[in-house]
Design a protein around this motif. Structure first.
Motif, PDB file in Angstrom:
ATOM      1  N   ASP A 195       5.218 -18.550  20.580  1.00 43.33           N
ATOM      2  CA  ASP A 195       6.599 -18.862  20.254  1.00 43.33           C
ATOM      3  C   ASP A 195       7.472 -18.517  21.459  1.00 43.33           C
ATOM      4  N   GLU A 255      10.613 -18.265  21.762  1.00 36.14           N
ATOM      5  CA  GLU A 255      11.654 -17.287  21.432  1.00 36.14           C
ATOM      6  C   GLU A 255      11.096 -15.864  21.514  1.00 36.14           C
ATOM      7  N   ASP A 256       9.886 -15.662  20.991  1.00 28.85           N
ATOM      8  CA  ASP A 256       9.247 -14.340  21.077  1.00 28.85           C
ATOM      9  C   ASP A 256       8.992 -13.956  22.528  1.00 28.85           C
ATOM     10  N   ALA A 261      10.578 -15.076  25.254  1.00 29.31           N
ATOM     11  CA  ALA A 261      11.856 -14.800  25.920  1.00 29.31           C
ATOM     12  C   ALA A 261      12.404 -13.437  25.514  1.00 29.31           C
ATOM     13  N   HIS A 262      12.308 -13.118  24.244  1.00 30.27           N
ATOM     14  CA  HIS A 262      12.825 -11.838  23.763  1.00 30.27           C
ATOM     15  C   HIS A 262      12.064 -10.668  24.396  1.00 30.27           C
ATOM     16  N   SER A 302      12.657 -10.392  28.209  1.00 34.51           N
ATOM     17  CA  SER A 302      14.025  -9.978  28.557  1.00 34.51           C
ATOM     18  C   SER A 302      14.243  -8.486  28.339  1.00 34.51           C
ATOM     19  N   LYS A 335      17.534 -13.253  28.372  1.00 31.36           N
ATOM     20  CA  LYS A 335      16.878 -14.062  27.331  1.00 31.36           C
ATOM     21  C   LYS A 335      17.495 -15.453  27.274  1.00 31.36           C
ATOM     22  N   GLU A 336      18.823 -15.521  27.255  1.00 33.69           N
ATOM     23  CA  GLU A 336      19.505 -16.812  27.210  1.00 33.69           C
ATOM     24  C   GLU A 336      19.190 -17.642  28.451  1.00 33.69           C
ATOM     25  N   LEU A 340      15.578 -18.971  28.090  1.00 28.00           N
ATOM     26  CA  LEU A 340      15.488 -20.061  27.108  1.00 28.00           C
ATOM     27  C   LEU A 340      16.191 -21.325  27.600  1.00 28.00           C
ATOM     28  N   TYR A 384      13.854 -22.911  30.080  1.00 25.26           N
ATOM     29  CA  TYR A 384      12.692 -23.483  29.398  1.00 25.26           C
ATOM     30  C   TYR A 384      13.053 -24.816  28.733  1.00 25.26           C
TER      31      TYR A 384
END
Length: 171
Positions: free
Chosen positions: A13, A15-16, A18-19, A22, A150-151, A154, A157
């Motif tokens: 994932d 999002e996972d 990136a989190h 970060s 993180k932003e 993403l 990406y």
């Protein structure tokens, strides 16, 4: 949850990733300011030709699942290296990126290392002799807080994925 015994069947994932990246500090936290693996990844992706930018962005993505380990220690742990490689191969396959990555990704990573040493580390030429021939980037690194990194990750990406989709649609 990540099943290390069943990596080939894991779903990744972004999002996972990136989190986690970060919130992970480069150099095991031995920088003069917090500087995330996510921001590092974005900066590396900006140094390579666009066709390799997604691979460069994801070059440390496996660390979201197995941690960022300093290279000298990583070299001493073959089991860790094997797990890291398996995660990386499967992650790249899941997003349609060729593995192993093009040599330009490693070259950009080393150029960014020289830049990071210049901008974020306590100067000690003896520790960094192996990159003494590297020319750092002209731009100074301005570390972002975790949410900003993180932003940024993403955004990069999804921008690269959109460009790839547009190219595929026009082919």
């Amino acid at each position: 949850m990540f099943d290390y015994a069943n990596i080939k069947h894991m779903l990744f994932d972004i999002e996972d990733i990136a989190h986690a990246l970060s919130n992970m500090c480069r150099f095991n936290g031995h920088t003069n300011k917090f500087y995330s693996v996510a921001q590092h990844s974005v900066l590396v992706s900006e140094l390579v030709p666009e066709e390799h930018a997604l691979a460069a962005l994801l070059h440390d993505a496996a660390e979201a699942y197995c941690g960022d380990m300093v290279s000298p220690l990583k070299q001493l742990l073959p089991v860790y290296q094997s797990i890291h490689t398996t995660i990386e191969q499967n992650l790249y396959r899941s997003v349609g990126v060729q593995w192993p990555v093009h040599a330009c990704v490693k070259d950009a990573d080393i150029k960014m290392l020289a830049t990071e040493v210049r901008d974020l580390m306590t100067p000690n030429p003896a520790h960094w002799a192996f990159i003494s021939d590297q020319v750092p980037c002209e731009e100074i690194i301005h570390p972002l807080p975790p949410m900003g990194a993180k932003e940024l990750f993403l955004d990069r990406y999804f921008s690269l994925q959109a460009k790839a989709a547009a190219l595929a649609a026009n082919a």
